[in-house]
Design a protein around this motif. Structure first.
Motif, PDB file in Angstrom:
ATOM      1  N   ARG A 100       4.509   1.467  -7.963  1.00 36.09           N
ATOM      2  CA  ARG A 100       5.597   0.607  -7.961  1.00 36.09           C
ATOM      3  C   ARG A 100       5.510  -0.679  -8.145  1.00 36.09           C
ATOM      4  NH1 ARG A 100      10.527   0.285  -3.486  1.00 36.09           N
ATOM      5  NH2 ARG A 100      11.960  -1.054  -4.765  1.00 36.09           N
ATOM      6  N   VAL A 101       4.495  -1.088  -7.113  1.00 40.05           N
ATOM      7  CA  VAL A 101       4.087  -2.755  -6.908  1.00 40.05           C
ATOM      8  C   VAL A 101       3.543  -3.162  -8.150  1.00 40.05           C
ATOM      9  CG1 VAL A 101       2.869  -4.353  -5.741  1.00 40.05           C
ATOM     10  CG2 VAL A 101       4.188  -2.785  -4.760  1.00 40.05           C
ATOM     11  N   ARG A 102       2.679  -2.079  -8.793  1.00 41.30           N
ATOM     12  CA  ARG A 102       2.038  -2.740 -10.028  1.00 41.30           C
ATOM     13  C   ARG A 102       3.148  -2.641 -11.156  1.00 41.30           C
ATOM     14  NH1 ARG A 102      -2.855   0.895 -11.510  1.00 41.30           N
ATOM     15  NH2 ARG A 102      -3.985  -1.029 -10.944  1.00 41.30           N
ATOM     16  N   GLU A 103       4.111  -2.166 -11.256  1.00 38.27           N
ATOM     17  CA  GLU A 103       5.172  -2.262 -12.372  1.00 38.27           C
ATOM     18  C   GLU A 103       5.977  -3.516 -12.209  1.00 38.27           C
ATOM     19  OE1 GLU A 103       5.233  -0.771 -15.129  1.00 38.27           O
ATOM     20  OE2 GLU A 103       3.042   0.173 -14.435  1.00 38.27           O
ATOM     21  N   LEU A 104       6.349  -3.874 -10.758  1.00 43.54           N
ATOM     22  CA  LEU A 104       6.905  -4.825 -10.221  1.00 43.54           C
ATOM     23  C   LEU A 104       6.373  -6.173 -10.453  1.00 43.54           C
ATOM     24  CD1 LEU A 104       9.103  -6.355  -8.672  1.00 43.54           C
ATOM     25  CD2 LEU A 104       8.070  -5.710  -6.655  1.00 43.54           C
ATOM     26  N   LEU A 105       4.888  -6.124 -10.344  1.00 47.14           N
ATOM     27  CA  LEU A 105       4.178  -7.585 -10.752  1.00 47.14           C
ATOM     28  C   LEU A 105       4.309  -7.683 -12.172  1.00 47.14           C
ATOM     29  CD1 LEU A 105       1.219  -6.951  -8.264  1.00 47.14           C
ATOM     30  CD2 LEU A 105       3.019  -8.392  -8.110  1.00 47.14           C
ATOM     31  N   LYS A 106       4.278  -6.614 -13.165  1.00 48.64           N
ATOM     32  CA  LYS A 106       4.214  -6.596 -14.345  1.00 48.64           C
ATOM     33  C   LYS A 106       5.429  -7.454 -14.828  1.00 48.64           C
ATOM     34  CE  LYS A 106       1.211  -3.028 -15.683  1.00 48.64           C
ATOM     35  NZ  LYS A 106       1.094  -1.575 -16.335  1.00 48.64           N
ATOM     36  N   LEU A 107       6.682  -6.975 -14.358  1.00 49.40           N
ATOM     37  CA  LEU A 107       7.733  -7.215 -14.733  1.00 49.40           C
ATOM     38  C   LEU A 107       8.419  -8.845 -14.193  1.00 49.40           C
ATOM     39  CD1 LEU A 107      11.021  -6.580 -15.317  1.00 49.40           C
ATOM     40  CD2 LEU A 107      11.445  -5.754 -12.853  1.00 49.40           C
ATOM     41  N   SER A 108       7.598  -8.900 -12.856  1.00 47.09           N
ATOM     42  CA  SER A 108       7.675 -10.314 -12.525  1.00 47.09           C
ATOM     43  C   SER A 108       7.149 -11.547 -13.254  1.00 47.09           C
ATOM     44  CB  SER A 108       7.189 -10.416 -11.240  1.00 47.09           C
ATOM     45  OG  SER A 108       7.139 -11.850 -10.543  1.00 47.09           O
ATOM     46  N   ARG A 109       5.846 -11.172 -13.730  1.00 53.16           N
ATOM     47  CA  ARG A 109       5.205 -12.104 -14.788  1.00 53.16           C
ATOM     48  C   ARG A 109       5.837 -12.123 -16.096  1.00 53.16           C
ATOM     49  NH1 ARG A 109       2.437 -11.808 -10.698  1.00 53.16           N
ATOM     50  NH2 ARG A 109       4.099 -13.107 -10.217  1.00 53.16           N
ATOM     51  N   SER A 110       6.472 -11.030 -16.567  1.00 51.17           N
ATOM     52  CA  SER A 110       7.218 -11.009 -17.911  1.00 51.17           C
ATOM     53  C   SER A 110       8.549 -11.742 -17.863  1.00 51.17           C
ATOM     54  CB  SER A 110       7.556  -9.567 -18.343  1.00 51.17           C
ATOM     55  OG  SER A 110       8.568  -9.082 -17.500  1.00 51.17           O
ATOM     56  N   LYS A 111       9.035 -12.021 -16.531  1.00 57.17           N
ATOM     57  CA  LYS A 111      10.171 -12.877 -16.347  1.00 57.17           C
ATOM     58  C   LYS A 111       9.913 -14.224 -15.881  1.00 57.17           C
ATOM     59  CE  LYS A 111      13.089  -9.335 -17.219  1.00 57.17           C
ATOM     60  NZ  LYS A 111      13.936  -9.017 -18.329  1.00 57.17           N
ATOM     61  N   GLY A 112       8.503 -14.603 -15.982  1.00 60.55           N
ATOM     62  CA  GLY A 112       8.284 -16.040 -15.668  1.00 60.55           C
ATOM     63  C   GLY A 112       7.964 -16.239 -14.295  1.00 60.55           C
TER      64      GLY A 112
ATOM     65  N   ASP B 299       0.852  -1.173   0.019  1.00 61.17           N
ATOM     66  CA  ASP B 299       0.010  -0.041  -0.036  1.00 61.17           C
ATOM     67  C   ASP B 299       0.821   1.258   0.048  1.00 61.17           C
ATOM     68  OD1 ASP B 299       0.789  -0.995   2.557  1.00 61.17           O
ATOM     69  OD2 ASP B 299      -0.356   0.487   3.565  1.00 61.17           O
ATOM     70  N   LYS B 300       1.771   1.245   0.413  1.00 58.89           N
ATOM     71  CA  LYS B 300       2.945   2.364   0.400  1.00 58.89           C
ATOM     72  C   LYS B 300       3.739   2.516  -0.760  1.00 58.89           C
ATOM     73  CE  LYS B 300       4.107   1.841   5.295  1.00 58.89           C
ATOM     74  NZ  LYS B 300       5.213   1.505   6.268  1.00 58.89           N
ATOM     75  N   HIS B 301       3.521   1.807  -1.654  1.00 58.21           N
ATOM     76  CA  HIS B 301       4.401   1.822  -3.172  1.00 58.21           C
ATOM     77  C   HIS B 301       3.292   1.130  -4.216  1.00 58.21           C
ATOM     78  CE1 HIS B 301       8.143   2.070  -0.653  1.00 58.21           C
ATOM     79  NE2 HIS B 301       7.513   1.209  -0.182  1.00 58.21           N
ATOM     80  N   LEU B 302       2.106   1.512  -4.293  1.00 56.36           N
ATOM     81  CA  LEU B 302       1.251   1.043  -5.145  1.00 56.36           C
ATOM     82  C   LEU B 302       1.538   0.901  -6.668  1.00 56.36           C
ATOM     83  CD1 LEU B 302      -2.135   2.360  -3.393  1.00 56.36           C
ATOM     84  CD2 LEU B 302      -1.429  -0.057  -3.392  1.00 56.36           C
TER      85      LEU B 302
ATOM     86  N   LEU C   7      -7.193  -3.765  -2.321  1.00 57.40           N
ATOM     87  CA  LEU C   7      -8.418  -4.105  -3.219  1.00 57.40           C
ATOM     88  C   LEU C   7      -8.819  -3.030  -3.918  1.00 57.40           C
ATOM     89  CD1 LEU C   7      -8.140  -6.636  -1.566  1.00 57.40           C
ATOM     90  CD2 LEU C   7     -10.658  -6.727  -1.258  1.00 57.40           C
ATOM     91  N   ARG C   8      -8.762  -1.932  -3.440  1.00 59.33           N
ATOM     92  CA  ARG C   8      -9.412  -0.641  -4.159  1.00 59.33           C
ATOM     93  C   ARG C   8      -8.563  -0.485  -5.410  1.00 59.33           C
ATOM     94  NH1 ARG C   8     -13.036   3.234  -1.605  1.00 59.33           N
ATOM     95  NH2 ARG C   8     -13.647   2.583   0.271  1.00 59.33           N
ATOM     96  N   PHE C   9      -7.357  -0.624  -5.083  1.00 58.87           N
ATOM     97  CA  PHE C   9      -6.349  -0.103  -6.307  1.00 58.87           C
ATOM     98  C   PHE C   9      -6.034  -1.269  -7.330  1.00 58.87           C
ATOM     99  CE2 PHE C   9      -1.994   0.397  -8.125  1.00 58.87           C
ATOM    100  CZ  PHE C   9      -1.756   1.724  -8.353  1.00 58.87           C
TER     101      PHE C   9
END
Length: 492
Positions: free
Chosen positions: A217-229, A212-215, A247-249
């Protein structure tokens, strides 16, 4: 998609809300439309009843419910596959890890060990943690230092990962990127993960308690994580307020592959491990354990498979239920780049000597990559024999209760009992058990004494002792928890 079909992410979100608290569970039935307005499409209770009641084979369920069930099965299979692939190539390390797993099964139970992958390496990119979870298994200090992504540090990191890969094998790709830290405390954490992926071919799983402190950033991190497998990441949820913000974000489908680990006090189906800060607090306040055990009643009701459970059955189950004794998931090397130390650790049951629920076997410091390689090899040589060491006194592990029985002995824990007797009628293991319980004799001395008293051939006794060693029966941990001593000294 038909109106009455839901995605895996939407069904998962319903179940997360269902387990968040009694109040949130009630809102699913009393204010369903209000929750949909806040968090997106959600099934109604009757539409997911097959999941909650544990409908078995042969029961017709909807396609979307089947898709969710298949997804959960896929995650379980993934975890089991990772645990197998975490086995090191290094012979001594491989044998050592197998012994730690066998010991942990005895101490914490097979069910608890099923959730532990025993990763061979954990790498930290800061020292201390900014979050301060009240139940922290490693009782992490406050955030003190961050390992910056300078050219020199980036190269050191890559060199260390490469050394681990060469010494340990492909299992290193399953390294944790945290331990007594939160990954997001390092503002350049993602850069280190990309480098780790380039060296090993795997992007590490991220577990954070501050999404929740890095919403963004975390969204982009999750995209990166999925793209790397990477298949799954995790958020540790500390409060219902944080749960609401997450849940709201994030739309439900964005968090399909993110486990929300419900750590808030109101959580209905998530139990704290009796280890770390929780262990110390529970020593002073037994109501903490009673509160966690009470959650087990709700868990039993949610997974009753349609069978009615009486109060007496629930009370009996809750009374017998034991909280997990550890939340440690590593049997291997805990590496901190900010402080430049290597620690060898493995799960155990929380106790006075090991309150964190993990054993610390040894700790060393390193200066650079060459020194790291030398220190890593030294840790392996001193702590990871492939077979029972000769010439030093040996004893049963601290976690076992010893009991003499006819022609042998019994070793028992809360979860396991082994009655050890020889198959030949004219032989006895009683003396072997007594000598190991006493812990004063070397394997060679035990073999001689057993032969002298019971006529047991020395070669057979040595084979028996090696078998005990391989099964994790024999003591390997140090007598003193020097980590706790250091923490106490540092905190005054």
């Amino acid at each position: 998609m038909p109106k009455d079909d839901f995605s895996v992410g939407e069904i998962k979100r319903f179940l997360e809300i269902w387990s968040a608290s009694e109040e949130w569970r009630a809102r699913l039935t009393e204010d369903h439309e209000g929750l949909v307005a806040l968090y997106g499409r959600l099934p109604h209770l009757d539409e997911v009843q097959a999941i909650l009641s544990g409908a078995g084979d042969g029961v017709a369920i909807r396609d979307d419910i089947q898709a969710y069930t298949d997804f959960v099965g896929e995650k379980i299979a993934y975890r089991e596959r990772v645990k197998v692939q975490c086995e090191p190539d290094h012979p001594g390390f491989r044998a050592w890890r197998r012994r730690q797993i066998a010991r942990n099964v005895a101490e914490n139970g097979q069910n608890a060990d099923n959730f532990i992958i025993h990763t061979p390496v954990a790498i930290e990119y800061s020292q201390g943690c900014s979050v301060g979870c009240w139940y922290c298994g490693v009782d992490a200090d406050k955030l003190r230092k961050v390992f910056e992504y300078s050219p020199e540090n980036a190269q050191l990191h890559r060199d260390i990962v490469q050394i681990c890969l060469e010494k340990i094998g492909p299992a290193v790709q399953w390294a944790c990127s945290y331990w007594a830290t939160d990954p997001l405390d390092n503002p350049e954490y993602e850069n280190f993960m990309v480098d780790f992926h380039e060296v090993t071919g795997m992007f590490p799983q991220t577990t954070t308690a501050q999404p929740d402190k890095h919403l963004e950033r975390v969204r982009e991190l999750l995209k990166l994580s999925r793209s790397k497998g990477q298949f799954v990441d995790r958020f540790s949820i500390q409060s219902l307020k944080q749960f609401d913000e997450v849940l709201r974000f994030f739309p439900a489908d964005e968090l399909k592959n993110v486990e929300l680990v419900m750590q808030q006090p109101q959580a209905l189906n998530s139990f704290k491990a009796n280890a770390g800060r929780f262990y110390r607090l529970a020593e002073k306040n037994e109501k903490l354990i009673d509160r966690e055990k009470a959650k087990f009643k709700g868990f039993m009701l949610d997974h009753a498979n349609g069978q009615a459970l009486g109060d007496s059955e629930l009370e009996s189950a809750a009374k017998e239920f034991e909280l997990p004794g550890t939340n440690s998931c590593m049997s291997g090397f805990w590496i901190n780049l900010a402080e430049r130390f290597i620690r060898l650790a493995s799960p155990t049951h929380g106790s006075e000597i090991w309150p964190g629920g993990w054993i610390l076997f040894e700790e060393v410091n390193f200066e650079d990559a060459a020194d790291f390689e030398q220190k890593l090899e030294g840790l392996m040589q001193r702590n990871m024999p492939e077979c029972l060491p000769a010439g030093t006194p040996t004893a049963f592990g601290r976690g076992y209760d010893f009991e003499p029985i006819e022609r042998g002995f019994a070793l028992s824990t809360t979860h396991q009992r082994a009655d050890v007797r020889p198959t030949e009628e004219d032989r006895s293991f009683a003396l072997i058990g007594k000598l190991l319980h006493r812990g004063k004799n070397t394997p060679e001395e035990i073999a001689v004494l057993s032969g002298y008293q019971d006529g047991e051939p020395e070669a057979r006794t040595m084979a028996v002792l090696r078998h005990f060693f391989d099964r994790g029966f024999l003591k390997e941990e140090p007598d003193e928890n020097f980590f706790e001593r250091q923490v106490a000294a540092r905190r005054g």
